[in-house]
Design a protein around this motif. Structure first.
Motif, short mmCIF file in Angstrom:
data_model
loop_
_atom_site.label_atom_id
_atom_site.label_comp_id
_atom_site.label_asym_id
_atom_site.label_seq_id
_atom_site.Cartn_x
_atom_site.Cartn_y
_atom_site.Cartn_z
N PRO A 56 0.80 -1.23 0.00
CA PRO A 56 0.00 0.00 0.00
C PRO A 56 0.83 1.28 0.00
O PRO A 56 0.50 2.24 -0.69
CB PRO A 56 -0.81 -0.13 1.29
CG PRO A 56 -0.94 -1.60 1.50
CD PRO A 56 0.38 -2.17 1.05
N ILE A 57 1.93 1.28 0.77
CA ILE A 57 2.77 2.48 0.81
C ILE A 57 3.36 2.78 -0.57
O ILE A 57 3.48 3.94 -0.97
CB ILE A 57 3.89 2.31 1.86
CG1 ILE A 57 3.31 2.55 3.25
CG2 ILE A 57 5.05 3.27 1.59
CD1 ILE A 57 4.32 2.41 4.36
N GLU A 58 3.72 1.75 -1.31
CA GLU A 58 4.24 1.95 -2.67
C GLU A 58 3.23 2.70 -3.52
O GLU A 58 3.58 3.64 -4.24
CB GLU A 58 4.56 0.60 -3.31
CG GLU A 58 4.93 0.67 -4.78
CD GLU A 58 6.27 1.31 -5.04
OE1 GLU A 58 6.48 1.84 -6.14
OE2 GLU A 58 7.13 1.30 -4.12
N LEU A 60 0.33 4.42 -2.47
CA LEU A 60 -0.06 5.71 -1.89
C LEU A 60 1.06 6.73 -2.01
O LEU A 60 0.81 7.93 -2.17
CB LEU A 60 -0.42 5.51 -0.42
CG LEU A 60 -1.62 4.62 -0.12
CD1 LEU A 60 -1.70 4.32 1.37
CD2 LEU A 60 -2.91 5.25 -0.61
N GLY A 61 2.30 6.26 -1.96
CA GLY A 61 3.44 7.16 -2.01
C GLY A 61 3.65 7.84 -3.34
O GLY A 61 4.41 8.81 -3.42
N HIS A 62 2.99 7.35 -4.39
CA HIS A 62 3.09 7.99 -5.70
C HIS A 62 2.02 9.05 -5.93
O HIS A 62 2.01 9.71 -6.98
CB HIS A 62 3.00 6.93 -6.81
CG HIS A 62 4.25 6.11 -6.95
ND1 HIS A 62 5.44 6.63 -7.40
CD2 HIS A 62 4.49 4.80 -6.69
CE1 HIS A 62 6.37 5.68 -7.42
NE2 HIS A 62 5.82 4.56 -7.00
N MET A 63 1.12 9.22 -4.97
CA MET A 63 0.11 10.27 -5.10
C MET A 63 0.77 11.64 -4.95
O MET A 63 1.82 11.76 -4.30
CB MET A 63 -0.97 10.13 -4.02
CG MET A 63 -1.84 8.91 -4.11
SD MET A 63 -3.28 9.01 -2.99
CE MET A 63 -2.49 9.28 -1.39
N PRO A 64 0.17 12.65 -5.52
CA PRO A 64 0.73 14.00 -5.33
C PRO A 64 0.52 14.50 -3.91
O PRO A 64 -0.48 14.18 -3.26
CB PRO A 64 -0.08 14.84 -6.33
CG PRO A 64 -1.38 14.10 -6.49
CD PRO A 64 -1.02 12.65 -6.40
N ASN A 65 1.50 15.24 -3.42
CA ASN A 65 1.38 15.96 -2.15
C ASN A 65 1.07 15.05 -0.97
O ASN A 65 0.26 15.39 -0.10
CB ASN A 65 0.30 17.05 -2.26
CG ASN A 65 0.52 18.17 -1.27
OD1 ASN A 65 1.64 18.57 -1.01
ND2 ASN A 65 -0.55 18.68 -0.70
N LEU A 197 -4.83 1.12 -4.28
CA LEU A 197 -5.10 1.75 -5.58
C LEU A 197 -6.56 2.18 -5.68
O LEU A 197 -6.87 3.22 -6.28
CB LEU A 197 -4.75 0.78 -6.71
CG LEU A 197 -3.26 0.70 -7.06
CD1 LEU A 197 -3.01 -0.42 -8.05
CD2 LEU A 197 -2.76 2.03 -7.62
N TYR A 198 -7.45 1.40 -5.10
CA TYR A 198 -8.85 1.82 -5.03
C TYR A 198 -8.96 3.16 -4.31
O TYR A 198 -9.69 4.06 -4.74
CB TYR A 198 -9.68 0.75 -4.32
CG TYR A 198 -10.97 1.29 -3.73
CD1 TYR A 198 -12.09 1.50 -4.53
CD2 TYR A 198 -11.05 1.63 -2.37
CE1 TYR A 198 -13.27 2.04 -3.98
CE2 TYR A 198 -12.21 2.15 -1.82
CZ TYR A 198 -13.31 2.36 -2.64
OH TYR A 198 -14.47 2.89 -2.10
N TRP A 199 -8.23 3.31 -3.21
CA TRP A 199 -8.31 4.55 -2.44
C TRP A 199 -7.69 5.71 -3.21
O TRP A 199 -8.18 6.84 -3.14
CB TRP A 199 -7.66 4.38 -1.07
CG TRP A 199 -7.94 5.54 -0.17
CD1 TRP A 199 -7.04 6.38 0.40
CD2 TRP A 199 -9.23 6.00 0.24
NE1 TRP A 199 -7.69 7.34 1.15
CE2 TRP A 199 -9.04 7.14 1.06
CE3 TRP A 199 -10.53 5.57 -0.01
CZ2 TRP A 199 -10.10 7.84 1.63
CZ3 TRP A 199 -11.59 6.27 0.56
CH2 TRP A 199 -11.37 7.39 1.36
N ARG A 211 -2.32 5.46 -13.68
CA ARG A 211 -0.95 5.94 -13.86
C ARG A 211 0.00 5.22 -12.90
O ARG A 211 1.09 4.78 -13.30
CB ARG A 211 -0.89 7.45 -13.61
CG ARG A 211 0.51 8.05 -13.83
CD ARG A 211 0.57 9.51 -13.37
NE ARG A 211 0.52 9.64 -11.92
CZ ARG A 211 1.59 9.51 -11.12
NH1 ARG A 211 2.78 9.23 -11.64
NH2 ARG A 211 1.45 9.65 -9.82
N ILE A 212 -0.42 5.10 -11.66
CA ILE A 212 0.41 4.44 -10.66
C ILE A 212 0.50 2.95 -10.94
O ILE A 212 1.56 2.34 -10.78
CB ILE A 212 -0.13 4.73 -9.25
CG1 ILE A 212 -0.01 6.23 -8.94
CG2 ILE A 212 0.61 3.90 -8.20
CD1 ILE A 212 -0.66 6.65 -7.64
#
Length: 233
Positions: A56-58, A60-65, A197-199, A211-212
């Motif tokens: 999950p961190i992988e 979520l960590g690619h989201m902006p900001n 990824l759903y989140w 994209r992620i």
């Protein structure tokens, strides 16, 4: 930094004899994150399942900001597979966050009977806008009674044990993940990556999630009801 590390190491010694030495009543909310960030706080504990956390961190960590911090009972925390992580903060306080991530793993078998831990989690839920459990992380949620009346799921190989901890939870035996109100719960291990990824999709839209998915070369199971490990009650 040196003084902080010395303090954390001293704290680690204090809690060595019991997982959490501080009284839950002393817990206060502490600022941990930078302003104007999407704040993800991930709980770590000895014998957590590695992919439950890092999958999950992988994503979520690619989201902006976004800003991700680890919180644990000691500075160094050992995964079930052996590698260790360094916690950014100790569980002697609660922290305002947008998403609280709770992995599972064999370590949860002990934590479900750790009353100070359950009290801390209950206090932390009040400071968390969303709570996301992976695998048997939902066992900890069930023991706090926070999932009472909520639809939820968990690792299907541990389904009988986890569900025995919360008879008022609406357990879903054939769900890859379940999003119900404040709580997002996923099935075992890799299902947490799908739920993450759903989140991302919920926060930023499907294009960002895709994209992620492409960036990480991951095959996203994007159907929450597509659980090949579902159980029959």
């Amino acid at each position: 930094m040196l003084k902080r590390r010395q303090f954390l190491k001293m704290s680690s010694v204090v809690v060595a004899s019991s997982l959490f030495a501080f009284p839950a009543a002393a817990t206060t909310t502490t600022a941990l994150f930078q302003k104007n960030r999407y704040r993800v706080l991930a709980l770590v504990f000895d014998d957590y399942e590695t992919l439950d956390l890092h999958g999950p961190i992988e994503m979520l960590g690619h989201m902006p900001n976004v800003e991700i911090k680890l919180v644990g009972p000691t500075e160094l925390v050992r995964s079930y597979q052996g590698p260790r992580v360094v916690a950014d903060a100790l569980i002697d306080s609660t922290y305002d966050c947008d998403l609280l991530l709770i992995p599972g793993g064999l370590g949860t078998r002990k934590l479900v009977d750790d009353e100070p831990m359950l009290q801390w989690l209950t206090a932390q839920f009040a400071c968390s806008k969303k709570v996301f459990s992976v695998c048997t992380g939902s066992a900890l949620l069930a023991k706090t009674s926070s999932l009472d009346g909520v639809k939820a799921t968990t690792n299907k190989m541990a389904f009988k044990w986890v569900t025995s901890l919360g008879d008022k939870v609406h357990w879903q035996p054939k769900a890859r993940w379940v999003d119900d109100g404040k709580f997002l719960t996923s099935s075992g291990v890799s299902a947490g990556t799908d739920a993450a990824l759903y989140w991302v999709k919920q926060l930023h839209g499907e294009a960002e999630a895709r994209r992620i998915e492409t960036l990480t070369e991951y095959h996203w199971v994007d159907d929450s009801e597509n659980d090949p490990y579902g159980v029959t009650l």
